[in-house]
Design an enzyme around this catalytic site. Structure first.
Site, PDB file in Angstrom:
ATOM      1  N   HIS A 123       0.817  -1.227   0.000  1.00 26.87           N
ATOM      2  CA  HIS A 123       0.000   0.000   0.000  1.00 26.87           C
ATOM      3  C   HIS A 123       0.841   1.264   0.000  1.00 26.87           C
ATOM      4  O   HIS A 123       1.927   1.306   0.580  1.00 26.87           O
ATOM      5  CB  HIS A 123      -1.030  -0.015   1.133  1.00 26.87           C
ATOM      6  N   ASP A 167      -0.281   4.500   0.902  1.00 29.79           N
ATOM      7  CA  ASP A 167      -0.537   5.540   1.904  1.00 29.79           C
ATOM      8  C   ASP A 167       0.240   5.263   3.182  1.00 29.79           C
ATOM      9  O   ASP A 167       0.671   4.137   3.437  1.00 29.79           O
ATOM     10  CB  ASP A 167      -2.042   5.625   2.225  1.00 29.79           C
ATOM     11  N   ASP A 189       6.053   1.463   6.612  1.00 29.78           N
ATOM     12  CA  ASP A 189       4.710   0.908   6.468  1.00 29.78           C
ATOM     13  C   ASP A 189       3.960   1.821   5.507  1.00 29.78           C
ATOM     14  O   ASP A 189       3.449   2.856   5.908  1.00 29.78           O
ATOM     15  CB  ASP A 189       4.033   0.857   7.837  1.00 29.78           C
ATOM     16  N   GLU A 234      -4.968   1.992   2.685  1.00 22.01           N
ATOM     17  CA  GLU A 234      -4.995   0.795   3.532  1.00 22.01           C
ATOM     18  C   GLU A 234      -5.088   1.166   4.997  1.00 22.01           C
ATOM     19  O   GLU A 234      -5.782   0.519   5.784  1.00 22.01           O
ATOM     20  CB  GLU A 234      -3.740  -0.053   3.291  1.00 22.01           C
ATOM     21  N   GLU A 235      -4.387   2.225   5.386  1.00 26.96           N
ATOM     22  CA  GLU A 235      -4.312   2.599   6.807  1.00 26.96           C
ATOM     23  C   GLU A 235      -5.653   3.043   7.373  1.00 26.96           C
ATOM     24  O   GLU A 235      -5.839   3.071   8.575  1.00 26.96           O
ATOM     25  CB  GLU A 235      -3.279   3.712   7.012  1.00 26.96           C
ATOM     26  N   ASP A 246       3.656  -6.239   3.799  1.00 22.38           N
ATOM     27  CA  ASP A 246       3.213  -5.116   4.626  1.00 22.38           C
ATOM     28  C   ASP A 246       3.572  -5.389   6.078  1.00 22.38           C
ATOM     29  O   ASP A 246       3.115  -6.360   6.669  1.00 22.38           O
ATOM     30  CB  ASP A 246       1.688  -4.959   4.469  1.00 22.38           C
ATOM     31  N   HIS A 299       3.767   3.646  12.544  1.00 26.27           N
ATOM     32  CA  HIS A 299       2.844   4.730  12.888  1.00 26.27           C
ATOM     33  C   HIS A 299       3.421   5.606  13.989  1.00 26.27           C
ATOM     34  O   HIS A 299       2.676   6.238  14.723  1.00 26.27           O
ATOM     35  CB  HIS A 299       1.461   4.203  13.343  1.00 26.27           C
TER      36      HIS A 299
HETATM   37 ZN   LIG Z   1       0.740  -1.311   6.409  1.00 28.46          ZN
END
Ligand SMILES: [Zn+2]
Length: 424
Positions: free
Chosen positions: A90, A92, A153, A187-188, A209, A391
């Site tokens: 992904h 984003d 990520d 995705e997030e 991922d 994150h």
């Molecule tokens: Zn991810």
């Protein structure tokens, strides 16, 4: 077969340079946006990836209006009829931390001590934050400059897939079947597969991922969302005796009845939970929103039953009160689907071992695009991308993990040729 030093070095340089480039492109998604994709800036990366896939030899590349990138790579000669596989990552990054102006920093030959950040003197990364760091002594660690997340990520996943595609172009003797590359937006914020075109995807896919080096994730949460609406009765407080039904006050009493031992801060491994993440309201109306998570769907069904019983109790206790519950099944534990397709798991496990890495079959205390795809008929386990502490400002990835994941992709593609090779 083990890859030559030349191939390993090529993968390392490709994965690293591409990763450093991709993380500097701002692609934060936005859960409050109702458009698809949630943020237009994700197109900035999508356009670059689409043109790179063309340069790297994809027969056809599609970038659609929803910001999905599909690349179709033909098989090498003699393998046109083997099963195609999909490689997914992904674009984003999480809205949980700032993702603009990411300036990656490489800490070469990591010495096992504290890592400091040029733009945030108070922030430090230590083996206490991430015990895995000890395993990366002597490797090169990439972090942000301390004032943003890194975006490993999942730009690590993208860089690894692109490095593998570059290797297939550079070393044509690396055989593979038909490959479909798919880069997804959002995705997030849980919308990574919302507009995915299943017609483009082959029967089996893999997401790259998250996850520490060596991880293969074949189980995720069974996930529900519960909306509880409290409808009260408002009366002048001076004249409210036996008449007022205060919705927000009752909502507070209600959520305090949720078993404390079954909340995120008290659960780990295979334990499930209720998570209250939103509560609002006034005397007339109040709303509580919870998510329910477990590896066993029957346990979540019990949690829903408990909420229903609690609602009945509260409606009896407060005459005039009306509580409405709506539940929604967000996604299922993908093992339900994957266990019927053992070869998908087994070929990935084999590829990780072939790359000389210790295989760690793990569970995801969350969901992935793969969980939703598996439920829609495309079995999709998740393979590590190598980053840690996602994150957060402390997010990091060892350069060598990027290379290893790219190697895993090459081995994986090779493993799907086995039946054909056996016949030859
Ligand atoms: Zn991810």
């Amino acid at each position: 077969m083990k890859f030559s030093k030349e191939i390993e070095n090529f993968l390392l340089e490709e994965a690293k340079s591409r990763f450093l480039k991709y993380v500097q492109i701002h692609t934060t998604s936005d859960e409050n946006s109702t458009s698809d994709p949630s943020t237009d800036r994700q197109f900035d990366l999508a356009k670059i990836l689409a043109s790179e896939l063309k340069e790297l030899g994809c027969r056809k590349v599609i970038l659609d209006e929803y910001c999905y990138v599909y690349g179709f790579l033909d098989a090498t000669k003699g393998y046109e009829d083997v099963q195609a596989i999909g490689l997914i990552a992904h674009m984003d990054t999480s809205p949980a931390e700032k993702g603009k102006n990411v300036q990656p920093v490489i800490h070469e030959n990591y010495d096992g001590k504290v890592i400091k950040y040029p733009k945030n003197p108070e922030l430090i990364l230590t083996p206490e934050d991430s015990p895995e760091l000890k395993k990366f002594i002597g490797m090169d660690i990439i972090t942000s400059s301390g004032d943003t997340l890194l975006g490993a990520d999942d730009k690590a996943g993208i860089a690894e897939i692109m490095a593998a595609v570059a290797a297939w172009q550079k070393f044509p003797f690396l055989d593979h079947g038909p490959i479909v590359i798919c880069f997804t937006p959002d995705e997030e914020i849980g919308r990574g597969t919302k507009n995915i075109n299943l017609e483009y995807l082959p029967a089996y896919c893999y997401t790259f991922d998250g996850g520490e080096i060596g991880e293969l994730e074949i189980e995720c949460f069974d996930a529900w969302k519960a909306n509880i609406q409290f409808n009260g009765i408002s009366v002048h407080p001076g004249y409210a005796k036996n008449r007022m039904v205060n919705a927000i006050e009752i909502a507070c009493r209600f959520v305090s009845q949720i078993p404390e031992a079954e909340t995120p801060q008290h659960t780990e491994n295979r334990e499930g939970f209720y998570h209250l993440y939103h509560l609002e309201g006034d005397c007339v109306k109040a709303k509580a929103v919870l998510i329910l998570r477990d590896f066993e769907s029957k346990n979540n069904k019990k949690r829903i039953k408990y909420l229903e019983q609690l609602i009945a109790t509260f409606e009896t206790r407060y005459p005039g009160l009306k509580i409405d519950l709506t539940t929604e099944h967000s996604y299922e534990n993908m093992i339900v689907y994957l266990k019927k397709h053992q070869q998908v798991i087994q070929k990935a496990a084999q590829a990780i071992k072939q790359a000389g890495i210790e295989l760690k079959e793990t569970i995801i205390r969350g969901g992935t695009d793969g969980a939703r795809l598996s439920a829609r008929g495309v079995p999709t386990p998740n393979i590590f991308a190598g980053g840690l502490l996602f994150h957060s400002l402390k997010e990091y990835v060892p350069v060598q993990a990027l290379e290893k994941a790219a190697e895993v992709i090459l081995y994986l593609a090779g493993n799907w040729l086995e039946e054909k090779q056996a016949k030859k």
